[in-house]
Design an enzyme around this catalytic site. Sequence first.
Site, short mmCIF file in Angstrom:
data_model
loop_
_atom_site.label_atom_id
_atom_site.label_comp_id
_atom_site.label_asym_id
_atom_site.label_seq_id
_atom_site.Cartn_x
_atom_site.Cartn_y
_atom_site.Cartn_z
N GLY A 17 0.81 -1.22 0.00
CA GLY A 17 0.00 0.00 0.00
C GLY A 17 0.84 1.27 0.00
CG LEU A 90 -5.47 -10.03 -16.65
CD1 LEU A 90 -4.13 -9.39 -16.92
CD2 LEU A 90 -5.57 -11.37 -17.38
CG ASN A 103 -0.46 -0.45 -13.48
OD1 ASN A 103 -0.45 -0.45 -12.24
ND2 ASN A 103 0.34 -1.25 -14.18
CG HIS A 105 5.52 -1.80 -15.06
ND1 HIS A 105 5.10 -3.00 -14.52
CD2 HIS A 105 6.72 -2.05 -15.65
CE1 HIS A 105 6.00 -3.93 -14.78
NE2 HIS A 105 6.99 -3.39 -15.46
CG ASP A 146 2.69 -4.44 -16.83
OD1 ASP A 146 2.03 -3.78 -16.02
OD2 ASP A 146 3.44 -5.39 -16.52
CD GLU A 175 6.98 2.90 -8.81
OE1 GLU A 175 5.84 2.70 -8.38
OE2 GLU A 175 7.85 2.00 -8.84
C1 GRF Z 1 5.24 -0.19 -7.32
O1 GRF Z 1 6.56 -0.51 -7.62
C2 GRF Z 1 4.44 -0.03 -8.58
O2 GRF Z 1 5.22 0.32 -9.67
C3 GRF Z 1 3.86 -1.39 -8.79
O3 GRF Z 1 3.62 -1.87 -7.49
C4 GRF Z 1 4.56 -1.31 -6.59
C5 GRF Z 1 3.88 -0.73 -5.41
O4 GRF Z 1 3.23 -1.68 -4.66
N1 GRF Z 1 2.71 -1.30 -9.60
P1 GRF Z 1 2.95 -1.35 -3.13
O5 GRF Z 1 2.32 0.01 -3.08
O6 GRF Z 1 4.27 -1.39 -2.43
O7 GRF Z 1 2.01 -2.43 -2.67
#
Ligand code: GRF
Length: 203
Positions: A17, A90, A103, A105, A146, A175
């Site tokens: 999260g 998915l 999303n 990535h 993705d 991110e």
């Molecule tokens: C991040 O690296 C994001 O790019 C990918 O999931 C990771 C985050 O997951 N989609 P979380 O917030 O640590 O659970």
Amino acid sequence: MTRPAPTPFVPFISGTGRTLQNLVRSIESGALNARVCQVVASRECPGIEWARAQGLPAVVRQGVIPRDDLAQLMADSGAKWGVLAGYTRLLDLPDLWQSRFVNIHPALLPSFGGAGWYGDRVHRGVLEAGCKVSGCTVHLCDSTYDTGPILAQRCCPVLDDDTPETLARRVFELECELYPEVLVRLFSGRVSIEAGRARIIPA
Ligand code: GRF
């Protein structure tokens, strides 16, 4: 001038999260004019415990959510957007929600993306390929992993002594900047997609 109403969105999570927490921080700081109207987790996980502790409405939906159920869930929540935040399942997107899910990535798509490319596997792959840059990608979702149109990317160097953990930390910092920035633009604009290329057009 009065501020527009916050954009309601549903974050989808599966893990820690951290991404959701970052978005909530951006909302609290006033940078992102949005509101979490429902959290959906694919399993019991630290992220949903955190959401419940914040008093956010949160549900667990295991497996691939059937299309009609997803449409109902989104309609009931009052959301305008679905925002994947570390969601590993998915999506089977209802027609109404095509181009309404986004999303992030932890790599520069289309490299190091697709089924099985998540978490530290991504960063290990980048190191094994000998890449000199990595980064993150924000993209619209389609119903595969993705592959939807790319909205934004940000790069960082890969250092000679990087491990998957050090690279993951550097990419995650990017991110935390990029996702809220893109959501600000997305929630106050509209998306045009021509020949697979997405652009956010200010409203
Ligand atoms: C991040 O690296 C994001 O790019 C990918 O999931 C990771 C985050 O997951 N989609 P979380 O917030 O640590 O659970």
